[in-house]
Design a protein around this motif. Structure first.
Motif, PDB file in Angstrom:
ATOM      1  N   ASN A 149      25.364 -12.756  28.231  1.00  0.00           N
ATOM      2  CA  ASN A 149      24.332 -13.052  29.227  1.00  0.00           C
ATOM      3  C   ASN A 149      23.668 -14.401  28.986  1.00  0.00           C
ATOM      4  O   ASN A 149      23.419 -15.150  29.932  1.00  0.00           O
ATOM      5  CB  ASN A 149      23.296 -11.930  29.273  1.00  0.00           C
ATOM      6  N   ALA A 150      23.397 -14.726  27.728  1.00  0.00           N
ATOM      7  CA  ALA A 150      22.801 -16.025  27.403  1.00  0.00           C
ATOM      8  C   ALA A 150      23.791 -17.158  27.696  1.00  0.00           C
ATOM      9  O   ALA A 150      23.413 -18.221  28.201  1.00  0.00           O
ATOM     10  CB  ALA A 150      22.363 -16.047  25.938  1.00  0.00           C
ATOM     11  N   TYR A 151      25.063 -16.922  27.388  1.00  0.00           N
ATOM     12  CA  TYR A 151      26.127 -17.897  27.670  1.00  0.00           C
ATOM     13  C   TYR A 151      26.194 -18.183  29.174  1.00  0.00           C
ATOM     14  O   TYR A 151      26.312 -19.343  29.594  1.00  0.00           O
ATOM     15  CB  TYR A 151      27.459 -17.346  27.158  1.00  0.00           C
ATOM     16  N   LEU A 152      26.115 -17.129  29.996  1.00  0.00           N
ATOM     17  CA  LEU A 152      26.162 -17.304  31.451  1.00  0.00           C
ATOM     18  C   LEU A 152      25.012 -18.168  31.944  1.00  0.00           C
ATOM     19  O   LEU A 152      25.182 -18.980  32.857  1.00  0.00           O
ATOM     20  CB  LEU A 152      26.135 -15.957  32.168  1.00  0.00           C
ATOM     21  N   GLN A 153      23.847 -18.022  31.338  1.00  0.00           N
ATOM     22  CA  GLN A 153      22.705 -18.845  31.747  1.00  0.00           C
ATOM     23  C   GLN A 153      22.971 -20.318  31.437  1.00  0.00           C
ATOM     24  O   GLN A 153      22.686 -21.188  32.256  1.00  0.00           O
ATOM     25  CB  GLN A 153      21.417 -18.378  31.078  1.00  0.00           C
ATOM     26  N   VAL A 154      23.534 -20.597  30.267  1.00  0.00           N
ATOM     27  CA  VAL A 154      23.887 -21.978  29.921  1.00  0.00           C
ATOM     28  C   VAL A 154      24.906 -22.507  30.923  1.00  0.00           C
ATOM     29  O   VAL A 154      24.771 -23.613  31.452  1.00  0.00           O
ATOM     30  CB  VAL A 154      24.448 -22.073  28.477  1.00  0.00           C
ATOM     31  N   LYS A 155      25.929 -21.697  31.199  1.00  0.00           N
ATOM     32  CA  LYS A 155      26.967 -22.107  32.155  1.00  0.00           C
ATOM     33  C   LYS A 155      26.354 -22.425  33.508  1.00  0.00           C
ATOM     34  O   LYS A 155      26.652 -23.457  34.114  1.00  0.00           O
ATOM     35  CB  LYS A 155      28.020 -21.004  32.291  1.00  0.00           C
ATOM     36  N   ASN A 156      25.473 -21.574  33.986  1.00  0.00           N
ATOM     37  CA  ASN A 156      24.840 -21.785  35.292  1.00  0.00           C
ATOM     38  C   ASN A 156      23.991 -23.054  35.315  1.00  0.00           C
ATOM     39  O   ASN A 156      23.967 -23.773  36.316  1.00  0.00           O
ATOM     40  CB  ASN A 156      24.010 -20.570  35.691  1.00  0.00           C
TER      41      ASN A 156
ATOM     42  N   SER B 151      32.855  -2.169  25.775  1.00  0.00           N
ATOM     43  CA  SER B 151      32.254  -1.640  26.996  1.00  0.00           C
ATOM     44  C   SER B 151      31.850  -2.794  27.901  1.00  0.00           C
ATOM     45  O   SER B 151      30.943  -3.545  27.591  1.00  0.00           O
ATOM     46  CB  SER B 151      31.023  -0.807  26.634  1.00  0.00           C
ATOM     47  N   LYS B 152      32.553  -2.906  29.001  1.00  0.00           N
ATOM     48  CA  LYS B 152      32.240  -3.936  29.985  1.00  0.00           C
ATOM     49  C   LYS B 152      31.925  -3.230  31.301  1.00  0.00           C
ATOM     50  O   LYS B 152      32.764  -2.557  31.864  1.00  0.00           O
ATOM     51  CB  LYS B 152      33.406  -4.901  30.140  1.00  0.00           C
ATOM     52  N   LYS B 153      30.720  -3.391  31.774  1.00  0.00           N
ATOM     53  CA  LYS B 153      30.290  -2.707  32.993  1.00  0.00           C
ATOM     54  C   LYS B 153      30.860  -3.365  34.236  1.00  0.00           C
ATOM     55  O   LYS B 153      31.051  -2.730  35.244  1.00  0.00           O
ATOM     56  CB  LYS B 153      28.768  -2.667  33.061  1.00  0.00           C
ATOM     57  N   GLU B 154      31.100  -4.659  34.160  1.00  0.00           N
ATOM     58  CA  GLU B 154      31.639  -5.375  35.307  1.00  0.00           C
ATOM     59  C   GLU B 154      32.742  -6.317  34.848  1.00  0.00           C
ATOM     60  O   GLU B 154      32.866  -6.600  33.663  1.00  0.00           O
ATOM     61  CB  GLU B 154      30.520  -6.129  36.025  1.00  0.00           C
ATOM     62  N   THR B 155      33.517  -6.782  35.786  1.00  0.00           N
ATOM     63  CA  THR B 155      34.623  -7.675  35.462  1.00  0.00           C
ATOM     64  C   THR B 155      34.083  -9.011  34.971  1.00  0.00           C
ATOM     65  O   THR B 155      33.123  -9.549  35.524  1.00  0.00           O
ATOM     66  CB  THR B 155      35.513  -7.888  36.703  1.00  0.00           C
TER      67      THR B 155
ATOM     68  N   LEU C 153      33.696 -18.664  30.695  1.00  0.00           N
ATOM     69  CA  LEU C 153      33.483 -17.302  31.186  1.00  0.00           C
ATOM     70  C   LEU C 153      32.618 -17.334  32.433  1.00  0.00           C
ATOM     71  O   LEU C 153      31.719 -18.172  32.547  1.00  0.00           O
ATOM     72  CB  LEU C 153      32.777 -16.458  30.124  1.00  0.00           C
ATOM     73  N   SER C 154      32.887 -16.398  33.336  1.00  0.00           N
ATOM     74  CA  SER C 154      32.092 -16.309  34.559  1.00  0.00           C
ATOM     75  C   SER C 154      31.950 -14.843  34.968  1.00  0.00           C
ATOM     76  O   SER C 154      32.836 -14.031  34.716  1.00  0.00           O
ATOM     77  CB  SER C 154      32.774 -17.090  35.684  1.00  0.00           C
ATOM     78  N   ALA C 155      30.837 -14.553  35.607  1.00  0.00           N
ATOM     79  CA  ALA C 155      30.612 -13.207  36.143  1.00  0.00           C
ATOM     80  C   ALA C 155      31.140 -13.095  37.569  1.00  0.00           C
ATOM     81  O   ALA C 155      31.243 -12.000  38.101  1.00  0.00           O
ATOM     82  CB  ALA C 155      29.126 -12.868  36.105  1.00  0.00           C
ATOM     83  N   GLN C 156      31.482 -14.230  38.191  1.00  0.00           N
ATOM     84  CA  GLN C 156      32.001 -14.242  39.550  1.00  0.00           C
ATOM     85  C   GLN C 156      33.401 -14.833  39.576  1.00  0.00           C
ATOM     86  O   GLN C 156      33.717 -15.741  38.810  1.00  0.00           O
ATOM     87  CB  GLN C 156      31.119 -15.090  40.479  1.00  0.00           C
ATOM     88  N   LYS C 157      34.185 -14.353  40.521  1.00  0.00           N
ATOM     89  CA  LYS C 157      35.544 -14.866  40.689  1.00  0.00           C
ATOM     90  C   LYS C 157      35.536 -16.272  41.303  1.00  0.00           C
ATOM     91  O   LYS C 157      36.406 -17.087  41.020  1.00  0.00           O
ATOM     92  CB  LYS C 157      36.357 -13.905  41.568  1.00  0.00           C
TER      93      LYS C 157
ATOM     94  N   GLY D  45      39.224 -25.793  39.466  1.00  0.00           N
ATOM     95  CA  GLY D  45      39.605 -24.785  38.491  1.00  0.00           C
ATOM     96  C   GLY D  45      40.169 -23.549  39.152  1.00  0.00           C
ATOM     97  O   GLY D  45      40.292 -23.473  40.378  1.00  0.00           O
ATOM     98  N   GLU D  46      40.523 -22.590  38.297  1.00  0.00           N
ATOM     99  CA  GLU D  46      41.065 -21.327  38.778  1.00  0.00           C
ATOM    100  C   GLU D  46      40.794 -20.245  37.747  1.00  0.00           C
ATOM    101  O   GLU D  46      40.609 -20.519  36.567  1.00  0.00           O
ATOM    102  CB  GLU D  46      42.562 -21.444  39.027  1.00  0.00           C
ATOM    103  N   VAL D  47      40.777 -19.017  38.224  1.00  0.00           N
ATOM    104  CA  VAL D  47      40.629 -17.879  37.316  1.00  0.00           C
ATOM    105  C   VAL D  47      41.974 -17.642  36.654  1.00  0.00           C
ATOM    106  O   VAL D  47      42.999 -17.515  37.320  1.00  0.00           O
ATOM    107  CB  VAL D  47      40.146 -16.611  38.084  1.00  0.00           C
ATOM    108  N   LYS D  48      41.970 -17.601  35.327  1.00  0.00           N
ATOM    109  CA  LYS D  48      43.189 -17.376  34.570  1.00  0.00           C
ATOM    110  C   LYS D  48      43.342 -15.944  34.083  1.00  0.00           C
ATOM    111  O   LYS D  48      44.444 -15.484  33.824  1.00  0.00           O
ATOM    112  CB  LYS D  48      43.252 -18.315  33.356  1.00  0.00           C
ATOM    113  N   GLU D  49      42.201 -15.254  33.929  1.00  0.00           N
ATOM    114  CA  GLU D  49      42.259 -13.897  33.391  1.00  0.00           C
ATOM    115  C   GLU D  49      41.041 -13.117  33.853  1.00  0.00           C
ATOM    116  O   GLU D  49      39.955 -13.692  34.021  1.00  0.00           O
ATOM    117  CB  GLU D  49      42.293 -13.969  31.860  1.00  0.00           C
ATOM    118  N   GLU D  50      41.229 -11.812  34.018  1.00  0.00           N
ATOM    119  CA  GLU D  50      40.127 -10.910  34.326  1.00  0.00           C
ATOM    120  C   GLU D  50      40.028  -9.896  33.202  1.00  0.00           C
ATOM    121  O   GLU D  50      41.025  -9.286  32.839  1.00  0.00           O
ATOM    122  CB  GLU D  50      40.366 -10.187  35.664  1.00  0.00           C
ATOM    123  N   ILE D  51      38.820  -9.730  32.697  1.00  0.00           N
ATOM    124  CA  ILE D  51      38.569  -8.749  31.636  1.00  0.00           C
ATOM    125  C   ILE D  51      37.807  -7.605  32.278  1.00  0.00           C
ATOM    126  O   ILE D  51      36.718  -7.800  32.803  1.00  0.00           O
ATOM    127  CB  ILE D  51      37.748  -9.366  30.488  1.00  0.00           C
ATOM    128  N   LYS D  52      38.406  -6.416  32.243  1.00  0.00           N
ATOM    129  CA  LYS D  52      37.772  -5.254  32.884  1.00  0.00           C
ATOM    130  C   LYS D  52      37.337  -4.252  31.866  1.00  0.00           C
ATOM    131  O   LYS D  52      37.850  -4.114  30.832  1.00  0.00           O
ATOM    132  CB  LYS D  52      38.726  -4.630  33.890  1.00  0.00           C
TER     133      LYS D  52
END
Length: 169
Positions: free
Chosen positions: A48-55, A121-125, A143-147, A162-169
């Motif tokens: 979650n902290a990583y996503l904030q930096v990315k955003n 445990s991953k609640k979302e992709t 990493l991204s929370a959105q496709k 860019g492009e999505v290379k992998e989905e972690i479910k």
């Protein structure tokens, strides 16, 4: 001169290893389960902290990325074996220069992606995206929370590169 020192620090930090899984299991299974659960919670906080930096990098906001990188450093510091990743995040938090932050984020992603992939445990992709233009044409992942692609390495210059290379479910 500051830029050269930062680049030297980046190169030194990159030479160090990524977050290392502790791998040591306690013989007492209840303690081992508590440790694993704690690690999963800490890893989710890192993500979650990583996503904030990315955003913040997507928005090309060096001041915001500086603050969110400081929070990321705190969460990484709670995980054994992530000292090098913690230092990368601290280096990001020490500057508001977006170009330097993006170089550090490239290296930080190399550490955080395997850590997040190991979460049980991953609640979302979770999406692993790739930009072939990042790192002077060598390419870079994040990493991204959105496709939908929102490139942190170029922000509004090449937002959808860019492009999505992998989905972690």
């Amino acid at each position: 001169m500051k830029k050269y020192l930062l680049i030297a620090a980046i190169a030194f930090t990159a030479a160090l290893s990524a977050c290392e899984p502790s791998g040591k299991q306690n013989s007492n299974s209840s303690q081992a389960n508590e440790t694993t659960a704690g690690l999963q919670t800490d890893t989710a906080k890192v993500y979650n902290a990583y996503l904030q930096v990315k955003n913040d990098l997507v928005k090309t906001d060096g001041n915001a990325a500086k603050g969110s990188a400081g929070e990321l450093a705190k969460t990484l510091n709670a995980i054994k074996g992530c000292a090098e990743a913690t230092n990368l995040a601290k280096n990001m938090a020490a500057t508001n220069d977006i170009k330097s932050q993006r170089i550090l984020f490239l290296q930080l992603s190399q550490d955080v992606i395997p850590l997040v992939k190991g979460m049980k445990s991953k609640k979302e992709t979770i999406y692993i995206a790739y930009c072939p233009m990042a790192d002077e044409g060598k390419g870079g992942y994040w990493l991204s929370a959105q496709k939908e692609i929102k490139n942190p390495y170029y922000g509004d210059e090449m937002l959808e590169c860019g492009e999505v290379k992998e989905e972690i479910k």
